[in-house]
Design an enzyme around this catalytic site. Structure first.
Site, short mmCIF file in Angstrom:
data_model
loop_
_atom_site.label_atom_id
_atom_site.label_comp_id
_atom_site.label_asym_id
_atom_site.label_seq_id
_atom_site.Cartn_x
_atom_site.Cartn_y
_atom_site.Cartn_z
N ASP A 103 26.05 -52.17 -8.37
CA ASP A 103 27.44 -52.14 -7.96
C ASP A 103 28.11 -50.95 -8.64
O ASP A 103 27.92 -50.74 -9.83
CB ASP A 103 28.14 -53.44 -8.39
N ASP A 207 32.37 -50.57 -4.70
CA ASP A 207 33.46 -51.54 -4.70
C ASP A 207 34.77 -50.91 -4.19
O ASP A 207 35.13 -49.80 -4.62
CB ASP A 207 33.65 -52.02 -6.15
N GLU A 261 32.12 -51.02 0.25
CA GLU A 261 32.98 -52.14 0.62
C GLU A 261 34.24 -51.50 1.20
O GLU A 261 34.93 -50.77 0.49
CB GLU A 261 33.31 -52.98 -0.61
N HIS A 332 30.12 -62.92 -2.87
CA HIS A 332 30.80 -63.61 -3.96
C HIS A 332 32.31 -63.67 -3.78
O HIS A 332 33.00 -64.23 -4.63
CB HIS A 332 30.47 -62.90 -5.27
N ASP A 333 32.84 -63.09 -2.71
CA ASP A 333 34.29 -63.09 -2.50
C ASP A 333 34.75 -64.09 -1.45
O ASP A 333 35.95 -64.17 -1.15
CB ASP A 333 34.75 -61.69 -2.06
C1 NOJ Z 1 35.81 -56.37 -4.61
C2 NOJ Z 1 34.84 -57.24 -5.33
O1 NOJ Z 1 33.86 -57.68 -4.44
C3 NOJ Z 1 35.65 -58.35 -5.95
O2 NOJ Z 1 34.84 -59.36 -6.48
C4 NOJ Z 1 36.54 -57.76 -7.01
O3 NOJ Z 1 37.37 -58.77 -7.51
C5 NOJ Z 1 37.40 -56.65 -6.43
N1 NOJ Z 1 36.68 -55.77 -5.58
C6 NOJ Z 1 37.98 -55.81 -7.54
O4 NOJ Z 1 36.98 -55.04 -8.15
#
Ligand code: NOJ
Length: 559
Positions: A103, A207, A261, A332-333
């Site tokens: 990441d 990210d 992302e 994970h989000d």
């Molecule tokens: C996206 C990540 O997937 C998430 O878990 C994180 O809280 C935010 N970006 C901030 O880095």
């Protein structure tokens, strides 16, 4: 360093497994997953048919946002192990034919990163411009410079006493945003990437990469009580220039995969963002299909709309081969996919239906840890169980307005990120076999029924289904290169599509709902001899005019 002429685009034939290290496997009984724990599961991943791991952040971090707040990009978080452990892990992966994608969290750092400590210390510190500092408004200068909000609630600006200015943080206040308009910052990012590439890393998941370039005039955003300011920093003014530069200074020099992302990248602007000719990202995680049901970090659940869902996937499939897709439904989000797309009484069928419909598309598939065994959300997630900073902050606001409390609790029970972050369920033993100590967050009580051991003991399990699909995909040209056609796009219940490569054809038919669905085979596909490849129910399926059972899905080959 490798020559960029050897870039193989290996990821087009990869199956990627996402590990959220904190919750994967704990080797030393401290209740937190770690790198030796991952090493102990490499054979498991190989057996599943995984060829690449995306590892959520494992760098040094004070953990305000579970590692997405990095205080040292070149070292490993103490709880996870050491650089030597990391080296053993990547060597073990490579020995098994598994690549490693790390990441890359460089929109922001931790406020405990040395750069930020320096930056906040004085206005003339050489690191001051590594971050975004602005004077406040109002007579006393204590009002934030504009109305932008943090994605984690509240203003995106934090006042800092030492120098009497505000710094920008689009996430938590312990995650200050880097100033990408400073060329030194961009060089630091390239150096970090090159440091890990030289250690053997195969790629990065970037990210919130579309947030890196902000409109430096910092105008107010259009009013929006939840998220405000997006139009001034999502794919901001210099986004493409900075990503291309990073591609040239680092990514393109290695045989990598760079997946971003990418909030704001939709099928409409995907070509500019990911086409190979642009030399920017290799592919992105788009949010279009996810936001059909869940909006990132908002709390109101939406009703699933299959027609829209099909349209989104169909549009992405229609992009040229040089715009590669990422196929994911979990990470994970988000809460788990099972209750999102189907009723739990049909857990096995829903999980397999999703596996079929997603995996027969063109793109690189991702499995989020536990998806392969059909892990689900907590039935009743209690406020005292929240570990995610977002759940905690949202609930803290609700606590101030008593009538809001039950509503927010209800919404978080459906939508909290905590659901997906619960420890991996390895067995029916204590703590699901995740740790011998006290787990850092509660294990889902359903681990006694849903766990890896159970799945491996049942030949008809979700796990074996994924294993078979993963193996089936490897080197499969129809899936990798075939054209895509969606039949019956307006059908509200059934997704039917065809893949075709040089006249070899696969057809997928799936009922996305819990009621039987009438399905009549489109005439172009009818009356052909066919071979069933994957099916999530026992027994025959009449591939003509039929009633599909709840969540019934089948992939077959036709001649
Ligand atoms: C996206 C990540 O997937 C998430 O878990 C994180 O809280 C935010 N970006 C901030 O880095």
């Amino acid at each position: 360093m490798t020559d960029n002429t050897v870039k193989t685009r290996w990821y087009k034939d990869a199956v990627i497994y996402q590990i959220y290290p904190r919750s994967f496997c704990d080797s030393n009984g401290d209740g937190v997953g770690d790198i030796p724990g991952i090493i102990s599961k490499l054979d498991y991943l190989k057996d599943l048919g995984v060829t690449c791991v995306w590892l959520s952040p494992c760098y040094k971090s004070p953990n305000a946002d579970n590692g997405y707040d990095i205080s040292d990009y070149r070292d490993i978080m103490d709880e996870f192990g050491t650089l030597e452990d990391w080296q053993r892990m990547i060597d073990g992966m490579h020995q098994r034919g598994i690549r490693l994608v790390m990441d890359l969290v460089v929109n922001h750092t931790s406020d405990e990163h040395e750069w930020f400590k320096q930056s906040r210390s004085s206005k003339d510190n050489p690191y001051r411009d590594y971050y975004i500092w602005r004077k406040g408004r109002g007579k006393d200068g204590k009002k934030p410079p504009n109305n932008w909000t943090s994605r984690f609630t509240g203003s995106a600006w934090e006042y800092d006493e030492t120098t009497g200015e505000f710094y920008l943080h689009l996430f938590h206040k312990k995650q200050p945003d880097l100033n990408w308009d400073n060329p030194k910052v961009r060089q630091e990012v390239a150096d970090i990437c090159n440091y890990w590439f030289d250690k053997g890393v195969d790629g990065f998941r970037c990210d919130v990469i579309t947030y890196i370039s902000k409109d430096q005039r910092f105008p107010n955003g259009k009013f929006n009580p939840a998220v405000c300011g997006d139009e001034h920093f999502v794919i901001g003014p210099n986004y493409h220039r900075y990503i291309h530069e990073l591609n040239q200074n680092s990514w393109s020099r290695y045989d990598t995969m760079i997946v971003g992302e990418a909030q704001g990248i939709t099928v409409k602007n995907a070509f500019d963002a990911v086409d190979e000719s642009k030399e920017e990202l290799d592919c992105v995680f788009t949010f279009e299909h996810q936001t059909q049901v869940d909006s990132f970090l908002t709390t109101v659940p939406k009703k699933f709309n299959l027609v829209k869902w099909k349209e989104i996937f169909s549009n992405w499939q229609a992009l040229p081969q040089t715009c590669w897709n990422s196929l994911y439904i979990e990470n994970h989000d988000y809460p788990r996919s099972l209750p999102r797309y189907g009723k739990l009484e049909y857990r096995k069928q829903v999980a397999k239906m999703l596996a079929i419909t997603i995996n027969f598309l063109r793109g690189t598939p991702y499995i989020y840890q536990g998806q392969e065994i059909g892990m689900t959300n907590f039935e009743d997630l209690k406020p005292e169980q929240y570990k995610d900073v977002v759940s905690i902050q949202i609930y803290d606001i609700a606590k101030k307005f008593a009538p809001l409390k039950p509503i927010v609790r209800w919404a978080l029970n459906k939508k909290a990120r905590d659901h997906a972050r619960a420890p991996m369920q390895w067995s029916a033993g204590p703590n699901a076999g995740f740790t011998t100590g006290t787990p850092w967050m509660d294990v889902n009580p359903n681990y006694t029924e849903i766990n890896v051991e159970e799945e491996l003991a049942d030949k008809d399990s979700i796990w074996y289904f994924y294993q078979a699909i993963n193996h089936f995909r490897h080197g499969n040209e129809i899936i990798g290169k075939g054209s895509y056609r969606c039949y019956l796009p307006k059908d509200k219940r059934v997704w039917c599509y065809e893949r075709n490569y040089n006249g070899k054809r696969y057809v997928v038919v799936a009922n996305y709902f819990d009621k039987p669905a009438r399905f009549r085979m489109p005439k172009e596909l009818a009356h052909r001899s066919s071979k069933v490849l994957f099916h999530n129910y026992e027994g025959e399926i009449p591939l003509a005019d039929c009633k599909l059972r709840p969540y019934e899905a089948v992939a077959f080959e036709i001649e």
